[in-house]
Design a protein around this motif. Structure first.
Motif, mmCIF file in Angstrom:
data_model
loop_
_atom_site.group_PDB
_atom_site.id
_atom_site.type_symbol
_atom_site.label_atom_id
_atom_site.label_comp_id
_atom_site.label_asym_id
_atom_site.label_seq_id
_atom_site.Cartn_x
_atom_site.Cartn_y
_atom_site.Cartn_z
ATOM 1 N N HIS A 1 8.904 9.219 15.907
ATOM 2 C CA HIS A 1 7.753 8.406 14.939
ATOM 3 C C HIS A 1 6.577 9.407 14.742
ATOM 4 O O HIS A 1 5.776 9.233 15.630
ATOM 5 C CB HIS A 1 7.700 6.969 15.353
ATOM 6 C CG HIS A 1 6.833 6.312 14.715
ATOM 7 N ND1 HIS A 1 6.694 4.987 15.004
ATOM 8 C CD2 HIS A 1 6.159 6.465 13.531
ATOM 9 C CE1 HIS A 1 5.952 4.322 14.349
ATOM 10 N NE2 HIS A 1 5.693 5.017 13.337
ATOM 11 N N HIS B 1 9.503 -8.237 10.143
ATOM 12 C CA HIS B 1 9.320 -9.651 10.587
ATOM 13 C C HIS B 1 10.747 -10.358 10.575
ATOM 14 O O HIS B 1 11.919 -9.493 10.209
ATOM 15 C CB HIS B 1 8.276 -10.172 9.924
ATOM 16 C CG HIS B 1 8.699 -10.334 8.148
ATOM 17 N ND1 HIS B 1 9.562 -11.137 7.549
ATOM 18 C CD2 HIS B 1 8.021 -9.457 7.377
ATOM 19 C CE1 HIS B 1 9.326 -10.728 6.421
ATOM 20 N NE2 HIS B 1 8.652 -9.865 6.200
ATOM 21 N N ARG C 1 0.778 -1.339 0.027
ATOM 22 C CA ARG C 1 -0.185 0.111 0.066
ATOM 23 C C ARG C 1 0.829 1.309 0.027
ATOM 24 O O ARG C 1 0.566 1.995 -0.865
ATOM 25 C CB ARG C 1 -0.952 0.059 1.217
ATOM 26 C CG ARG C 1 -1.853 -1.085 1.238
ATOM 27 C CD ARG C 1 -2.785 -0.959 2.552
ATOM 28 N NE ARG C 1 -3.686 -2.460 2.473
ATOM 29 C CZ ARG C 1 -3.471 -3.382 2.990
ATOM 30 N NH1 ARG C 1 -2.120 -3.630 3.548
ATOM 31 N NH2 ARG C 1 -4.422 -4.296 2.973
ATOM 32 N N ILE C 2 1.921 1.276 0.873
ATOM 33 C CA ILE C 2 2.919 2.489 0.979
ATOM 34 C C ILE C 2 3.685 2.444 -0.215
ATOM 35 O O ILE C 2 3.747 3.888 -0.722
ATOM 36 C CB ILE C 2 3.400 2.628 2.381
ATOM 37 C CG1 ILE C 2 2.498 2.623 3.531
ATOM 38 C CG2 ILE C 2 4.382 4.104 2.417
ATOM 39 C CD1 ILE C 2 3.214 2.727 4.844
ATOM 40 N N THR D 1 10.705 4.663 6.683
ATOM 41 C CA THR D 1 9.766 5.047 7.500
ATOM 42 C C THR D 1 8.804 4.047 7.815
ATOM 43 O O THR D 1 7.744 3.816 8.317
ATOM 44 C CB THR D 1 8.558 5.856 6.637
ATOM 45 O OG1 THR D 1 8.524 5.410 5.409
ATOM 46 C CG2 THR D 1 9.433 7.378 6.462
ATOM 47 N N ASP E 1 10.446 -6.966 -4.113
ATOM 48 C CA ASP E 1 9.327 -7.307 -3.120
ATOM 49 C C ASP E 1 9.161 -8.687 -3.632
ATOM 50 O O ASP E 1 9.033 -9.033 -4.734
ATOM 51 C CB ASP E 1 8.012 -6.531 -3.331
ATOM 52 C CG ASP E 1 6.924 -6.862 -2.407
ATOM 53 O OD1 ASP E 1 6.614 -8.020 -1.963
ATOM 54 O OD2 ASP E 1 6.320 -5.896 -1.905
ATOM 55 N N TYR E 2 8.642 -9.681 -2.471
ATOM 56 C CA TYR E 2 8.444 -11.097 -3.070
ATOM 57 C C TYR E 2 7.052 -11.285 -3.867
ATOM 58 O O TYR E 2 6.888 -12.442 -4.715
ATOM 59 C CB TYR E 2 8.738 -12.091 -2.080
ATOM 60 C CG TYR E 2 8.160 -11.916 -0.799
ATOM 61 C CD1 TYR E 2 6.568 -12.008 -0.578
ATOM 62 C CD2 TYR E 2 8.833 -11.499 0.510
ATOM 63 C CE1 TYR E 2 5.943 -11.931 0.649
ATOM 64 C CE2 TYR E 2 7.868 -11.227 1.708
ATOM 65 C CZ TYR E 2 6.723 -11.340 1.635
ATOM 66 O OH TYR E 2 6.155 -11.168 3.075
ATOM 67 N N ALA F 1 1.821 -10.588 4.059
ATOM 68 C CA ALA F 1 2.831 -9.223 4.073
ATOM 69 C C ALA F 1 4.026 -9.416 4.996
ATOM 70 O O ALA F 1 4.742 -8.617 5.202
ATOM 71 C CB ALA F 1 2.053 -8.143 4.185
ATOM 72 N N SER G 1 5.038 10.052 11.053
ATOM 73 C CA SER G 1 4.651 10.176 9.825
ATOM 74 C C SER G 1 2.923 9.568 9.452
ATOM 75 O O SER G 1 2.200 10.449 8.760
ATOM 76 C CB SER G 1 5.547 9.621 8.767
ATOM 77 O OG SER G 1 5.349 8.192 8.672
ATOM 78 N N GLY G 2 2.831 8.569 10.227
ATOM 79 C CA GLY G 2 1.329 7.892 10.174
ATOM 80 C C GLY G 2 0.670 8.759 11.133
ATOM 81 O O GLY G 2 -0.614 7.961 11.437
HETATM 82 P P1 NAI Z 1 1.340 -3.697 3.071
HETATM 83 O O1 NAI Z 1 1.058 -4.875 3.636
HETATM 84 O O2 NAI Z 1 0.322 -3.226 2.038
HETATM 85 O O3 NAI Z 1 2.756 -3.915 2.037
HETATM 86 C C1 NAI Z 1 3.978 -4.484 2.363
HETATM 87 C C2 NAI Z 1 4.549 -5.014 1.389
HETATM 88 O O4 NAI Z 1 6.050 -5.594 2.074
HETATM 89 C C3 NAI Z 1 4.099 -6.180 0.824
HETATM 90 O O5 NAI Z 1 3.923 -6.070 -0.665
HETATM 91 C C4 NAI Z 1 5.026 -7.387 1.149
HETATM 92 O O6 NAI Z 1 4.971 -8.502 0.227
HETATM 93 C C5 NAI Z 1 6.266 -6.725 1.359
HETATM 94 N N1 NAI Z 1 7.339 -7.510 1.889
HETATM 95 C C6 NAI Z 1 7.014 -8.234 3.049
HETATM 96 N N2 NAI Z 1 8.282 -8.667 3.348
HETATM 97 C C7 NAI Z 1 9.083 -8.380 2.445
HETATM 98 C C8 NAI Z 1 10.596 -8.663 2.265
HETATM 99 N N3 NAI Z 1 11.142 -9.561 3.177
HETATM 100 N N4 NAI Z 1 11.118 -8.081 1.165
HETATM 101 C C9 NAI Z 1 10.334 -7.146 0.384
HETATM 102 N N5 NAI Z 1 9.078 -6.918 0.425
HETATM 103 C C10 NAI Z 1 8.758 -7.562 1.507
HETATM 104 O O7 NAI Z 1 1.736 -2.632 4.170
HETATM 105 P P2 NAI Z 1 1.870 -0.999 4.275
HETATM 106 O O8 NAI Z 1 0.476 -0.730 4.442
HETATM 107 O O9 NAI Z 1 2.528 -0.489 2.788
HETATM 108 O O10 NAI Z 1 2.746 -0.918 5.268
HETATM 109 C C11 NAI Z 1 4.263 -1.284 5.241
HETATM 110 C C12 NAI Z 1 4.934 -1.077 6.712
HETATM 111 O O11 NAI Z 1 5.259 0.226 6.617
HETATM 112 C C13 NAI Z 1 3.909 -1.498 7.938
HETATM 113 O O12 NAI Z 1 3.965 -2.913 8.393
HETATM 114 C C14 NAI Z 1 4.680 -0.714 8.851
HETATM 115 O O13 NAI Z 1 5.700 -1.228 9.343
HETATM 116 C C15 NAI Z 1 5.157 0.557 8.410
HETATM 117 N N6 NAI Z 1 4.514 1.830 8.552
HETATM 118 C C16 NAI Z 1 4.962 2.716 9.122
HETATM 119 C C17 NAI Z 1 4.109 4.142 9.560
HETATM 120 C C18 NAI Z 1 4.768 5.263 10.102
HETATM 121 O O14 NAI Z 1 4.129 6.069 10.671
HETATM 122 N N7 NAI Z 1 6.188 5.383 9.873
HETATM 123 C C19 NAI Z 1 2.639 4.065 9.346
HETATM 124 C C20 NAI Z 1 2.316 2.932 8.913
HETATM 125 C C21 NAI Z 1 2.896 1.711 8.562
#
Ligand code: NAI
Length: 399
Positions: A344, A265, A207-208, A289, A228-229, A389, A346-347
């Motif tokens: 922290h 993870h 998503r991001i 971020t 991305d996998y 994810a 941004s979100g």
């Molecule tokens: P999402 O679930 O939509 O996308 C995450 C992507 O990362 C997926 O496409 C997944 O396949 C990929 N991914 C997972 N493991 C991977 C790896 N080993 N190598 C490459 N790609 C991999 O999640 P979204 O909404 O985009 O958020 C991502 C992360 O951003 C959240 O889990 C959170 O940690 C962080 N975040 C930070 C915020 C902030 O305020 N700084 C606020 C919101 C999210």
């Protein structure tokens, strides 16, 4: 229009990521009560929260949950005190049924803490990113973990764009001169570049990450890459002109700007480390971020201090609040360049707080009403990962 269309495309086309066929929330009929103990671990808002009621994610305004909890007879405990065995968090989690935490002031729900939480059925992350909860332990105890997916993804994507520009254009050095009464343009310009014509790549194109790619198109980059996998659907990749690179070192060696947008993870902890940070192009930039622990603190600080990369920026830290001694607070490249770190936030813009507060309440209401949750919000459920994810899992090992 293109950006908006591509976002909806991603939502419909890519989002099988977190959309297993709708299944009812765990059947708690034997254990769920209509009234229960809800524990919320949030950050203190202080004076700002009393002046600004839209600071919903604070202990003072408690996500707008207080009246609903009272009307429905729930016991609501709200605290920011989260560290150590004597903390309010560790004390109250032992008999709470629902736990609310937030990534901005994470109540770290370790295995030991979850082992002690005998009544816990539901852990809701007010925001996105549930790595502060031991998800394997939650599975073991069949605790449902849900987050408010999508609630702050635009907020973060905008912050990524800002941080990239701050670094690439060497904003901080110029700003310090402006407020410090100085004027020496060459000292700023010697490390200032245009974003146009650069190769920009995202680790994680969910998503991001995808929203960053969409926004980046307007800057006319040389190329957009992603690692991305999960491959983007062809049409979504085509819309932004993004090319997938499957090997991380190969990816790092091609990017002028790397932005990290994957969850934390087992497979992403220390993903950028002392062995591969040197594979980044000389004079490139790194923005994170996502979560602090995805990038090794010492390795990144060394790469900035030595001048190998031109800068690092983001808002996430391995432990939050971050200690004053953290190397990212003081790291600085040659000529005072290259540090775009902030706490922290941004979100947790006011816009985002409204969305994740509403989403948190909806998840809790669903739970007490025995209604199914939105599958996109589920991270673990019924002892299993409900999303792809948080790592490709083969025999319990994530990569
Ligand atoms: P999402 O679930 O939509 O996308 C995450 C992507 O990362 C997926 O496409 C997944 O396949 C990929 N991914 C997972 N493991 C991977 C790896 N080993 N190598 C490459 N790609 C991999 O999640 P979204 O909404 O985009 O958020 C991502 C992360 O951003 C959240 O889990 C959170 O940690 C962080 N975040 C930070 C915020 C902030 O305020 N700084 C606020 C919101 C999210």
């Amino acid at each position: 229009f293109a950006a908006r269309n591509a976002s909806s495309l991603l939502r419909t086309a890519v989002k099988p990521i977190a959309t297993p066929s709708p299944a009812p929330l765990r059947n708690f009929s034997s254990s769920r009560t209509n009234m229960g103990k809800i524990l919320a671990v949030l950050y203190d808002g202080g004076k700002a929260a009393s002046e600004e009621p839209r600071l919903l994610g604070t202990t003072e305004n408690v996500l707008g949950l207080r009246d609903w909890a009272k009307e429905n007879g729930h016991e609501l405990i709200v605290t920011s005190d989260k560290e150590g065995e004597g903390s309010e968090f560790q004390k109250h989690v032992k008999d709470a049924e629902v736990l609310i935490t937030t990534p901005f002031h994470p109540g770290y729900a370790t295995k030991k803490i979850l082992d002690s939480a005998k009544n816990l059925k539901l852990a809701v992350t007010a925001g996105v990113g549930s790595d502060h909860i031991d998800l394997n332990a939650a599975n073991e105890h069949k605790i449902t973990v849900a987050e408010v997916s999508g609630s702050n993804v635009v907020s973060v994507a905008e912050h990524v764009m800002m941080t990239i520009l701050i670094l690439v254009r060497n904003y901080n050095v110029g700003h310090e001169q402006a407020v410090g009464g100085k004027w020496q343009v060459s000292d700023i310009a010697r490390d200032a570049y245009d974003l146009e014509g650069k190769v920009v790549g995202t680790i994680g194109a969910g998503r991001i990450g995808y929203r960053v790619l969409e926004r980046m198109v307007a800057f006319n980059p040389k190329e957009l890459l992603y690692y991305d996998y999960t491959a983007l659907p062809d049409e979504a990749a085509k819309k932004v002109g993004a090319r997938r690179v499957e090997d991380l070192n190969d990816f790092l060696g091609q990017c002028d700007v790397v932005t990290v947008n994957c969850p934390l993870h087992e497979g992403t902890r220390d993903l950028i480390n002392k062995d591969n940070v040197g594979k980044m192009k000389k004079n490139s930039w790194l923005v994170n971020t996502a979560r602090g622990a995805i990038c090794n603190s010492e390795a990144v600080a060394e790469a900035v201090n030595s001048g190998h990369i031109l800068g690092y920026g983001g808002d996430v830290w391995e432990v939050q609040p971050s200690p004053a001694s953290h190397p990212w607070r003081k790291m600085l490249g040659p000529h005072g360049r290259g540090n775009a770190m902030v706490p922290h936030y941004s979100g947790t813009t006011l816009d985002a707080q409204k969305r994740y507060a509403d989403g948190t309440i909806e998840i809790i209401k669903n739970y007490y009403a025995g209604k199914p949750q939105n599958p996109a919000n589920l991270i673990v459920e019924n002892g299993e990962y409900a999303t792809k994810a948080y790592g490709q899992r083969k025999k319990g090992v994530a990569s």
